[in-house]
Scaffold this motif. Structure first.
Motif, PDB file in Angstrom:
ATOM      1  N   CYS A 153     -26.317  39.673 -19.077  1.00  0.00           N
ATOM      2  CA  CYS A 153     -26.697  41.001 -18.044  1.00  0.00           C
ATOM      3  C   CYS A 153     -27.591  40.352 -16.885  1.00  0.00           C
ATOM      4  O   CYS A 153     -27.655  40.627 -15.783  1.00  0.00           O
ATOM      5  CB  CYS A 153     -27.035  42.340 -18.715  1.00  0.00           C
ATOM      6  SG  CYS A 153     -25.661  43.055 -19.800  1.00  0.00           S
ATOM      7  N   ASN A 154     -28.996  40.004 -17.400  1.00  0.00           N
ATOM      8  CA  ASN A 154     -30.065  39.650 -16.699  1.00  0.00           C
ATOM      9  C   ASN A 154     -29.642  38.219 -15.945  1.00  0.00           C
ATOM     10  O   ASN A 154     -30.015  38.222 -14.794  1.00  0.00           O
ATOM     11  CB  ASN A 154     -31.335  39.155 -17.272  1.00  0.00           C
ATOM     12  CG  ASN A 154     -31.824  40.273 -18.214  1.00  0.00           C
ATOM     13  OD1 ASN A 154     -32.045  41.390 -17.552  1.00  0.00           O
ATOM     14  ND2 ASN A 154     -32.422  40.076 -19.465  1.00  0.00           N
ATOM     15  N   LEU A 155     -28.903  37.373 -16.475  1.00  0.00           N
ATOM     16  CA  LEU A 155     -28.322  36.184 -15.508  1.00  0.00           C
ATOM     17  C   LEU A 155     -27.451  36.572 -14.371  1.00  0.00           C
ATOM     18  O   LEU A 155     -27.535  36.199 -13.275  1.00  0.00           O
ATOM     19  CB  LEU A 155     -27.535  35.470 -16.347  1.00  0.00           C
ATOM     20  CG  LEU A 155     -27.127  34.093 -15.742  1.00  0.00           C
ATOM     21  CD1 LEU A 155     -28.322  33.209 -15.126  1.00  0.00           C
ATOM     22  CD2 LEU A 155     -26.168  33.340 -16.777  1.00  0.00           C
ATOM     23  N   LEU A 156     -26.458  37.705 -14.544  1.00  0.00           N
ATOM     24  CA  LEU A 156     -25.840  38.257 -13.397  1.00  0.00           C
ATOM     25  C   LEU A 156     -26.684  38.681 -12.616  1.00  0.00           C
ATOM     26  O   LEU A 156     -26.398  38.473 -11.411  1.00  0.00           O
ATOM     27  CB  LEU A 156     -24.745  39.104 -14.077  1.00  0.00           C
ATOM     28  CG  LEU A 156     -23.852  40.085 -13.030  1.00  0.00           C
ATOM     29  CD1 LEU A 156     -23.225  39.116 -12.002  1.00  0.00           C
ATOM     30  CD2 LEU A 156     -22.965  40.950 -13.550  1.00  0.00           C
ATOM     31  N   TYR A 157     -27.519  39.627 -12.813  1.00  0.00           N
ATOM     32  CA  TYR A 157     -28.679  40.091 -11.963  1.00  0.00           C
ATOM     33  C   TYR A 157     -29.212  39.099 -11.104  1.00  0.00           C
ATOM     34  O   TYR A 157     -29.244  39.429  -9.966  1.00  0.00           O
ATOM     35  CB  TYR A 157     -29.520  41.042 -12.584  1.00  0.00           C
ATOM     36  CG  TYR A 157     -30.727  41.588 -11.837  1.00  0.00           C
ATOM     37  CD1 TYR A 157     -30.309  42.483 -10.755  1.00  0.00           C
ATOM     38  CD2 TYR A 157     -32.107  41.112 -11.789  1.00  0.00           C
ATOM     39  CE1 TYR A 157     -31.361  43.070  -9.702  1.00  0.00           C
ATOM     40  CE2 TYR A 157     -32.895  41.647 -10.835  1.00  0.00           C
ATOM     41  CZ  TYR A 157     -32.637  42.383  -9.956  1.00  0.00           C
ATOM     42  OH  TYR A 157     -33.698  42.792  -9.140  1.00  0.00           O
ATOM     43  N   GLN A 158     -29.923  38.070 -11.717  1.00  0.00           N
ATOM     44  CA  GLN A 158     -30.518  37.055 -10.975  1.00  0.00           C
ATOM     45  C   GLN A 158     -29.652  36.055  -9.969  1.00  0.00           C
ATOM     46  O   GLN A 158     -29.963  36.096  -8.701  1.00  0.00           O
ATOM     47  CB  GLN A 158     -31.115  36.170 -12.062  1.00  0.00           C
ATOM     48  CG  GLN A 158     -32.227  36.685 -12.731  1.00  0.00           C
ATOM     49  CD  GLN A 158     -33.413  37.201 -11.791  1.00  0.00           C
ATOM     50  OE1 GLN A 158     -33.768  36.702 -10.890  1.00  0.00           O
ATOM     51  NE2 GLN A 158     -34.060  38.220 -12.135  1.00  0.00           N
ATOM     52  N   ASN A 159     -28.333  36.070 -10.440  1.00  0.00           N
ATOM     53  CA  ASN A 159     -27.415  35.397  -9.491  1.00  0.00           C
ATOM     54  C   ASN A 159     -26.938  36.129  -8.391  1.00  0.00           C
ATOM     55  O   ASN A 159     -26.902  35.629  -7.398  1.00  0.00           O
ATOM     56  CB  ASN A 159     -26.145  34.804 -10.382  1.00  0.00           C
ATOM     57  CG  ASN A 159     -26.338  33.728 -11.571  1.00  0.00           C
ATOM     58  OD1 ASN A 159     -27.462  33.059 -11.402  1.00  0.00           O
ATOM     59  ND2 ASN A 159     -25.411  33.828 -12.350  1.00  0.00           N
ATOM     60  N   ALA A 203     -21.935  45.381 -15.514  1.00  0.00           N
ATOM     61  CA  ALA A 203     -21.002  45.879 -14.606  1.00  0.00           C
ATOM     62  C   ALA A 203     -21.862  45.786 -13.262  1.00  0.00           C
ATOM     63  O   ALA A 203     -22.823  45.989 -13.162  1.00  0.00           O
ATOM     64  CB  ALA A 203     -20.606  47.367 -14.866  1.00  0.00           C
ATOM     65  N   VAL A 204     -20.892  45.696 -12.219  1.00  0.00           N
ATOM     66  CA  VAL A 204     -21.448  45.669 -10.902  1.00  0.00           C
ATOM     67  C   VAL A 204     -20.880  46.676 -10.118  1.00  0.00           C
ATOM     68  O   VAL A 204     -19.734  46.919 -10.020  1.00  0.00           O
ATOM     69  CB  VAL A 204     -21.553  44.319 -10.343  1.00  0.00           C
ATOM     70  CG1 VAL A 204     -21.804  44.382  -8.685  1.00  0.00           C
ATOM     71  CG2 VAL A 204     -21.766  43.162 -10.997  1.00  0.00           C
ATOM     72  N   PHE A 205     -21.776  47.437  -9.418  1.00  0.00           N
ATOM     73  CA  PHE A 205     -21.066  48.441  -8.603  1.00  0.00           C
ATOM     74  C   PHE A 205     -21.969  48.289  -7.151  1.00  0.00           C
ATOM     75  O   PHE A 205     -23.049  47.975  -7.078  1.00  0.00           O
ATOM     76  CB  PHE A 205     -21.598  49.905  -9.156  1.00  0.00           C
ATOM     77  CG  PHE A 205     -21.099  50.478 -10.143  1.00  0.00           C
ATOM     78  CD1 PHE A 205     -20.043  51.480 -10.094  1.00  0.00           C
ATOM     79  CD2 PHE A 205     -21.353  49.957 -11.483  1.00  0.00           C
ATOM     80  CE1 PHE A 205     -19.710  52.151 -11.004  1.00  0.00           C
ATOM     81  CE2 PHE A 205     -20.767  50.545 -12.633  1.00  0.00           C
ATOM     82  CZ  PHE A 205     -19.879  51.677 -12.286  1.00  0.00           C
ATOM     83  N   ILE A 206     -20.952  48.362  -6.077  1.00  0.00           N
ATOM     84  CA  ILE A 206     -21.539  48.193  -4.752  1.00  0.00           C
ATOM     85  C   ILE A 206     -21.149  49.530  -4.007  1.00  0.00           C
ATOM     86  O   ILE A 206     -19.921  49.770  -3.939  1.00  0.00           O
ATOM     87  CB  ILE A 206     -20.639  47.084  -3.928  1.00  0.00           C
ATOM     88  CG1 ILE A 206     -21.122  45.489  -4.772  1.00  0.00           C
ATOM     89  CG2 ILE A 206     -21.235  46.967  -2.559  1.00  0.00           C
ATOM     90  CD1 ILE A 206     -20.602  44.484  -4.176  1.00  0.00           C
ATOM     91  N   ASP A 207     -22.158  50.339  -3.444  1.00  0.00           N
ATOM     92  CA  ASP A 207     -21.927  51.477  -2.829  1.00  0.00           C
ATOM     93  C   ASP A 207     -21.060  52.366  -3.816  1.00  0.00           C
ATOM     94  O   ASP A 207     -20.112  53.190  -3.210  1.00  0.00           O
ATOM     95  CB  ASP A 207     -21.555  51.356  -1.563  1.00  0.00           C
ATOM     96  CG  ASP A 207     -22.549  50.532  -0.561  1.00  0.00           C
ATOM     97  OD1 ASP A 207     -23.726  50.937  -0.738  1.00  0.00           O
ATOM     98  OD2 ASP A 207     -21.949  50.001   0.439  1.00  0.00           O
ATOM     99  N   GLY A 208     -21.303  52.426  -5.100  1.00  0.00           N
ATOM    100  CA  GLY A 208     -20.816  53.387  -5.632  1.00  0.00           C
ATOM    101  C   GLY A 208     -19.657  53.163  -6.479  1.00  0.00           C
ATOM    102  O   GLY A 208     -18.718  53.870  -7.103  1.00  0.00           O
TER     103      GLY A 208
END
Length: 78
Positions: free
Chosen positions: A13-19, A52-57
Motif C-alpha cells: 500500500c505504501n509503495l503504491l502511494y509513493q509511486n 485501492a485508488v480513487f480519483i475524484d471519488g
C-alpha cells in the motif's frame, strides 16, 4: 483533482502511494494526493482488498498494484 490511496499500512500500500505521488509530481499534474489507512473509511468506501485508488471519488483500482501505464490512462496522458 483529488487522488486517494486507501490502504492497510502494508508495504504494498505504501509503495503504491509513493509511486503514484512520484508519477503526479513527475508529470506536473495538479492533484492533491492522500493516503488513508483508517479501517472505517476503507469500509465506507467498500474497499475489501487494499490498496485501492480513487480519483475524484471514482474507484480506479482495488487489490493490486497498478502500473505506470495504468496511471497514464487514468490521467489521460499519452
Amino acid at each position: 483533482m483529488k487522488v486517494q490511496v486507501l490502504g492497510a499500512g502494508c508495504k504494498k500500500c505504501n509503495l503504491l502511494y509513493q509511486n503514484l505521488k512520484s508519477f503526479i509530481e513527475k508529470n506536473n499534474l495538479e492533484a492533491e494526493i492522500e493516503y488513508i489507512d483508517d479501517l472505517e473509511k476503507l469500509l465506507e468506501a467498500k474497499v475489501l482488498m487494499p490498496p485501492a485508488v480513487f480519483i475524484d471519488g471514482v474507484k480506479k483500482s482495488e487489490g493490486k498494484t497498478p502500473t505506470e501505464a495504468q496511471f497514464k490512462e487514468w490521467f489521460q496522458l499519452q
